[in-house]
Design an enzyme around this catalytic site. Structure first.
Site, PDB file in Angstrom:
ATOM      1  N   HIS A 185      10.841  -5.779   2.383  1.00 21.44           N
ATOM      2  CA  HIS A 185      10.350  -6.677   1.337  1.00 21.44           C
ATOM      3  C   HIS A 185      10.404  -6.021  -0.034  1.00 21.44           C
ATOM      4  CE1 HIS A 185       9.027  -8.952   4.747  1.00 21.44           C
ATOM      5  NE2 HIS A 185       8.140  -8.041   5.117  1.00 21.44           N
ATOM      6  N   SER A 189       8.697  -2.811   6.310  1.00 18.69           N
ATOM      7  CA  SER A 189       9.718  -2.673   5.271  1.00 18.69           C
ATOM      8  C   SER A 189      10.639  -3.896   5.274  1.00 18.69           C
ATOM      9  CB  SER A 189      10.516  -1.390   5.498  1.00 18.69           C
ATOM     10  OG  SER A 189       9.685  -0.272   5.285  1.00 18.69           O
ATOM     11  N   HIS A 191       9.700 -13.042   7.029  1.00 13.65           N
ATOM     12  CA  HIS A 191      10.412 -12.408   8.135  1.00 13.65           C
ATOM     13  C   HIS A 191      11.361 -13.402   8.785  1.00 13.65           C
ATOM     14  CE1 HIS A 191       6.291 -10.764   7.784  1.00 13.65           C
ATOM     15  NE2 HIS A 191       6.949  -9.619   7.733  1.00 13.65           N
TER      16      HIS A 191
END
Lengths: 330, 330
Positions: free
Chosen positions: B55, B53, B217
């Site tokens: 994004h 999660s 990330h």
């Protein structure tokens, strides 16, 4: 200041060039700083809105079939001029008249009033609705009376749908007024925004505080308090809004908008708490939008808007819309 | 850390509750952390994606008719588990098989491989496509080979449309593979993101620098350079992508995504420069999305993705889609 821009002086012009490049289905008037719908409008009332830039997708993202016929873009956090508004009216009036949807900020109100006069001189019939839905404060830095915020999105959608149905200017204006009156909104900021031409945050907000009732230009709100969790923020927003008007006994259209710097995952986190808080108060959500719809540049935070809806408003909300930021039924 | 959350430990669960509350037309499996489409799928191939999660709207925002049948949500920046993926496959397989769309991160790839084995034991036929489109670096912190980023959105749309047409698993997989191979992407970060469970920015980025080729990330990119203007960033991105594959002689589908903390007005500013840079290189943009589609929590910045498209890909791109983040033709 870290922004994807070329120069503080060219932000609006560059953004409009970007809109033109990305959306050839729209007509972008760079000289008058207008985004104009290419949808047919023969015989229909035209709906125009506009305001300072920095709140995207409001208003340009709502231009298209079933919503706005034109959006007038001012510089960042600065009202567009009466000349722009007149140019918009001239470009979209088909003879059935023009509705101006105005957020209640002093500059916007004055300039749209002047534009209405100029349009009258030009034999363009106009009506105006002023949105003043922010329950946070009575008067603010830029406003006599309540500020106009999230309800604007819902007025634009429903008025646009009414116009698309062929209703008269008086009818479209009456529906817009009804929606405007039925809406309440409040926002909370976790961080300030930074106006490109200023280059530093509009206000100081310590790492452990938040601004409850913030305005979409970073105007002060109701209170500055220690940072709360999503649950408590949700209750603050729902309480402030639901204490201001009766939202029980009829469904509501809800809009949870990010302020520009808050990611979608956080909006869903707080929407879970908002939904629970609304249910606790017996408020039935019939339609909801979650995402960035009325923003404040890169500000982190969110705003909640509720509009008490009747059957006609829901029907017009559900009508087809084809814009870059709202699209369904097409 | 200023976020609209209740606790770093409950971000995903809370966000899924929010998705369920906001979108009753979706089925949210809180136990397995799945968002599942309620569109009919009898006889059709099912398309599943998933990943860490943070994004959003990827992947849950792309669940619905004409795109994903299910999205598996891992914790923030953490792969979902094979058990989740298996549960998704069990819930959406109609007997026609399941396509897994996988971003190329080591954990995702391993877990989807294991899920495919488990599904096989359960007599569910699967195929997988791995997206590895990020031209920034060859290997990265979480990846052997290129990272998978924005092309994933386009693979999900086109594979979903192919499945909706009733194509076989082999056909849907072949089209997904074709799209994946035809896509290239790169991003640039102006700020770091902050993972809720960590509580401080993932990396330090001075006020006058940016990270070119950043991962979603916060993984390091190609280079850290002094902050550039939108024009120069646009040229960096277009050059890196267009030097990596031939994008002339066929139209492209372009995706300019914000990374979560960048407002829309800035995306349009840089899209104007991107469009100009693409035109300079003779690259014809046939379709374009500008907005937040694949993000990195609250990171400021953007990523550009180009997919070289053939007629079939454009036709499937244009096919009706009804999800919370992409909707047209319905």
């Amino acid at each position: 200041m870290k922004k994807l821009i070329n120069s503080p002086d060219t932000v609006l012009a560059d953004a409009l060039r970007g809109v033109a490049a990305a959306h050839p289905e729209l007509s972008v008037d760079l000289e008058n700083r207008l985004v104009v719908s290419t949808a047919p409008r023969e015989g229909r009332v035209a709906v125009i809105s506009g305001g300072g830039s920095g709140h995207e997708p409001l208003h340009s993202g709502f231009v298209g079939a079933g919503m706005l016929d034109a959006a007038c873009a001012g510089e960042v956090f600065t009202s567009p001029t009466p000349d722009q508004m007149l140019a918009a009216a001239q470009q979209v009036d088909s003879g059935a008249g023009v509705l101006f949807i105005v957020k209640n900020y002093t500059g916007d109100v004055l300039n749209f009033e002047m534009a209405a006069e100029l349009a009258g001189d030009d034999n363009i019939q106009t009506a105006s609705v002023v949105v003043a839905d922010d329950v946070a404060v009575q008067d603010s830095t830029y406003t006599a009376g309540r500020r106009g915020v999230g309800t604007t999105v819902i007025v634009e959608k429903i008025a646009g749908a009414a116009a698309a149905e062929g209703k008269s200017l008086a009818e479209v204006a009456a529906i817009a007024e009804k929606v405007s009156s039925a809406g309440r909104s409040m926002g909370v900021a976790l961080t300030s925004c930074t106006v490109p031409a200023v280059g530093h945050p509009s206000f100081d907000l310590p790492d452990d505080e938040m601004e409850v009732g913030v305005g979409i230009h970073g105007e002060p709100g109701r209170k500055r308090v220690p940072l709360e969790n999503a649950h408590d923020i949700a209750h603050d927003l729902v309480t402030a809004i639901a204490d201001d008007a009766d939202f029980t006994g009829a469904p509501v259209i809800a809009l949870l908008s990010g302020l520009g710097g808050t990611p979608l995952i956080e909006l869903y986190v707080i929407y879970a708490d908002i939904a629970a808080a609304l249910a606790e108060r017996g408020i039935e959500v019939a339609r909801v939008l979650v995402g960035d719809y009325i923003t404040s540049l890169d500000m982190a935070g969110c705003s909640l808007t509720l509009v008490r809806a009747d059957d006609e408003m829901l029907r017009l909300w559900d009508a087809p819309v084809n814009t870059t930021a709202l699209r369904w039924g097409v």
